[in-house]
Design a protein around this motif. Structure first.
Motif, short mmCIF file in Angstrom:
data_model
loop_
_atom_site.label_atom_id
_atom_site.label_comp_id
_atom_site.label_asym_id
_atom_site.label_seq_id
_atom_site.Cartn_x
_atom_site.Cartn_y
_atom_site.Cartn_z
N LYS A 163 0.82 -1.22 0.00
CA LYS A 163 0.00 0.00 0.00
C LYS A 163 0.85 1.26 0.00
O LYS A 163 0.66 2.17 -0.82
CB LYS A 163 -0.94 0.01 1.22
N SER A 164 1.82 1.31 0.94
CA SER A 164 2.63 2.53 1.02
C SER A 164 3.50 2.70 -0.21
O SER A 164 3.84 3.83 -0.58
CB SER A 164 3.50 2.50 2.28
N THR A 165 3.87 1.60 -0.82
CA THR A 165 4.67 1.70 -2.05
C THR A 165 3.87 2.43 -3.13
O THR A 165 4.41 3.28 -3.85
CB THR A 165 5.10 0.30 -2.52
N ALA B 61 -3.92 9.67 1.38
CA ALA B 61 -3.89 9.59 2.85
C ALA B 61 -3.48 8.17 3.25
O ALA B 61 -4.26 7.24 3.14
CB ALA B 61 -5.26 9.95 3.42
N ASP B 62 -2.23 8.02 3.71
CA ASP B 62 -1.70 6.70 4.03
C ASP B 62 -1.93 6.41 5.51
O ASP B 62 -1.23 6.91 6.37
CB ASP B 62 -0.20 6.65 3.70
N GLU B 63 -2.92 5.59 5.81
CA GLU B 63 -3.30 5.26 7.18
C GLU B 63 -3.39 6.52 8.05
O GLU B 63 -2.74 6.61 9.09
CB GLU B 63 -2.30 4.27 7.79
N PRO B 64 -4.21 7.48 7.63
CA PRO B 64 -4.20 8.78 8.31
C PRO B 64 -4.71 8.72 9.74
O PRO B 64 -4.44 9.64 10.50
CB PRO B 64 -5.15 9.64 7.45
MG MG Z 1 2.21 1.20 4.87
#
Ligand code: MG
Ligand code: ADP
Ligand code: ADP
Ligand code: MG
Lengths: 303, 272
Positions: free
Chosen positions: B47-49, B171-174
């Motif tokens: 996901k973060s990638t 929004a990455d795991e905001p």
């Molecule tokens: Mg991540």
């Protein structure tokens, strides 16, 4: 209701003696049954960790226990008043009878020691009569039990995922077969698949090994599924304690209701969540300002 | 209408001593303004990638990322302008805010750097941004990050992301570092802002319940592969892929848990 109590906490209060003093735990009474999983819920700052530390005498100044008792009903038949133990007795009591998985513990493993070695140290310290071979087998067995596997004995913490490190911490807490395990937000940092696996494992093990668990978290939906009973704390006080089912289906206290309402349900309604499920697409401009949002913001700022 | 396309993106990381690691395998999707898409999957799924490639903190090994049909710039003023239009909100507001600077500084800086408003209007704009994220400007503007609660810090981080008036928000795991009880407030805020500004939002999370209620579409990532996508309700209520089902079954769902035949739900031992 609790025919076979393991721990009786009565009128327990803790104050942090700072200026102004913080009444972190106020007049809390509860009884934990043998073999029970008790969930302790509440927002951060409500006093969960302080209570957990308090009943194990782990608090340090400026924390002061201003009133109350915690009595441990040992499987051997003795009633142990925790506050009356001296340092030496207390050290034996911890780990042996009660163990704790600390908040953020998975990052507290020693980075330069293999995990097998860190487990081994628990036995060297608390079971000096065990032979090296016995210790080795017991460490391997524990890693098997928590699902890490004995082939990881020589691994270093950085070589393990967060979930595996958390399981190692649980293995350490179980090492001396305590009658009570206190777990302070043990899975908050893990994703759902890993959380579920660990929790189901703990639930199975407590049937097998017969220990009780106090499980602390602010994640109420999770708590509802894994606990026998749930205690809800707010501002240091226990506002409600009941079976998970009744807390869910018939909460009494307004705060419990609010806490339950603040979680959107996975398959049901969206609780306090304001976004319309049917308004997919170009919903721009539609009911932009929601009163619910404003109130959610205020609640948070008050906490 | 702004359209960001992720086209056949593959990402390999070199891992010392272990060779290549395939983090994304031929991933494609489209993000448009006015739409919220959730990206779900367990940790390590990639996901973060995706977020890092979208914001050009990482480069794709192969495949393309197109904004309004044009490849996104890798450097220079072009990249700068791209980053004004596509902004990121990170998981940990503490790590992304500088402890030595006031909230005013955090918001004034992007306004000045991106020439969003004339110099003499910056103070007003900072206050307007704080108001937009439902913070009291007078009570917040001179404080430093550690003097705010976790939820307030994340609101500041959102205000900062909005400063350059972006069209898309990643929004990455905001909210996953926030107390559960305040997550909803922050998500409701994001949903409101999304509507007010017709933002496109990529909401990255491992929490299926908020993904369902917060998003129009959900995309499920497993080992770098998109295994399922569809409308939020379809994916959660009627998942087709076995991995989506596993994720859903692992998610807490008291409604279902307590809806056993007797009402008094399955006991813990039965459930395991
Ligand atoms: Mg991540
Ligand atoms: N060392 C300390 N000094 C002063 N106040 C403290 C200290 N530790 C905790 N507190 C306060 O005690 C209250 C309860 O904290 P804690 O038990 O950590 O809550 P929880 O675990 O529920 O998040 C909070 O208001 C917190 O700020
Ligand atoms: N800089 C990096 N170098 C090597 N591997 C990486 C790097 N960043 C991420 N990875 C690996 O890529 C995979 C996907 O990671 P990530 O995108 O962070 O997943 P998620 O955000 O879903 O948890 C993981 O296996 C991770 O270990
Ligand atoms: Mg705590």
């Amino acid at each position: 209701m609790t025919p076979d109590p393991l721990l009786t906490i009565e009128r327990f209060s803790v104050v942090y003696d700072v200026d102004p003093p913080v009444e972190a735990v106020r007049d809390v009474s509860l009884t934990l049954a043998r073999g029970e999983i008790l969930g302790l819920a509440g927002e951060s700052g409500c006093g969960k960790t302080t209570l957990a530390y308090g009943i194990q005498r782990l608090l340090k100044p400026p924390a002061v226990i201003t009133s109350g008792t915690a009595v441990f009903h040992d499987a051997g038949g003795d009633d142990i008043e925790i506050n009356a133990l001296d340092e030496e007795q207390m050290r034996a009591f911890r780990w042996d009878k009660v163990s704790m998985v600390f908040q953020g513990a998975m990052n507290a493993l020693n980075p330069v020691l293999a995990i097998g070695r860190q487990l081994d140290d628990v036995f060297t310290t608390h079971r000096p009569r065990m032979t090296k071979a016995e210790r080795r087998e017991e460490c391997a067995r524990l890693l098997d039990v928590v699902g890490v596997g004995r082939d990881r004995l020589r691994s270093y913490p950085h070589e393990l995922s967060g979930g595996m490190r958390q399981r190692v911490m649980i293995a350490m807490a179980m090492a001396l077969r305590p009658q009570l395990m206190i777990m302070d937000e043990p899975t908050t940092a893990l994703d759902v698949l890993v959380q579920r696996e660990i929790l189901e494992q703990i639930s199975e093990l407590r049937h097998e090994l017969g220990f009780s668990v106090i499980f602390i978290t602010h994640d109420l939906p999770l708590l509802l599924e894994i606990s026998d009973r749930i205690a809800v704390m707010k501002d240091g006080r226990l506002v409600e304690i009941d079976t998970a089912h009744r807390i869910y289906s018939d909460p009494q206290h307004a705060y419990t209701k609010r806490l339950l309402g603040s979680f959107p349900s996975l398959t049901g309604d969206r609780g306090d969540f304001v976004r319309g499920a049917g308004d997919a697409g170009h919903a721009a401009g539609a009911d932009a300002a929601h009163p619910a949002t404003a109130s959610a913001a205020t609640e948070e700022d008050a906490s | 209408m702004t359209i960001l396309e992720f086209k056949g993106v593959t990402k390999r990381y070199h891992v010392r001593g272990a060779g290549d690691m395939l983090a994304l395998d031929d991933v494609s999707f489209t993000l448009t303004s006015g739409q919220t898409m959730a990206l779900v999957g367990q940790s390590g799924s990639g996901k973060s990638t995706i977020a890092k490639i979208l914001t050009q903190l990482e480069r794709a090994t192969s495949g393309e990322v197109l904004l309004d049909g044009k490849p996104i710039p890798h450097r220079g003023p072009g990249l700068r302008r791209y980053r004004q239009r596509v902004r990121m909100v990170f998981q940990d507001p503490f790590a992304s805010l500088n402890p030595y600077h006031t909230i005013r500084h955090h918001l004034a800086r992007p306004l000045a750097l991106d020439n969003v408003v004339p110099k003499d209007q910056i103070e007003d704009e900072v206050r307007a941004l704080l108001t937009r994220v439902r913070l009291d400007p007078d009570a917040t503007i001179d404080r430093r990050p550690h003097e705010l609660s976790g939820g307030q810090r994340q609101r500041v981080a959102i205000a900062r992301a909005l400063a350059s008036r972006p069209e898309l928000l990643i929004a990455d795991e905001p909210v996953s570092m926030l107390d559960v009880s305040i997550r909803l407030g922050v998500l409701n805020l994001l949903a409101d802002l999304q509507r007010e500004s017709n933002l496109g939002v990529l909401y990255i999370t491992h929490d299926l319940a908020t993904a369902r209620h917060f998003s129009d579409q959900i995309m499920v990532l497993h080992h770098g592969v998109v295994v399922e996508r569809g409308s939020a309700d379809d994916v959660i209520l009627n998942p087709q892929h076995e991995y989506t089902r596993a994720l859903r079954d692992a998610s807490p769902d008291p409604d279902k848990h307590f809806a056993g035949p007797t009402g008094e739900a399955t006991t813990r031992s039965d459930a395991s």
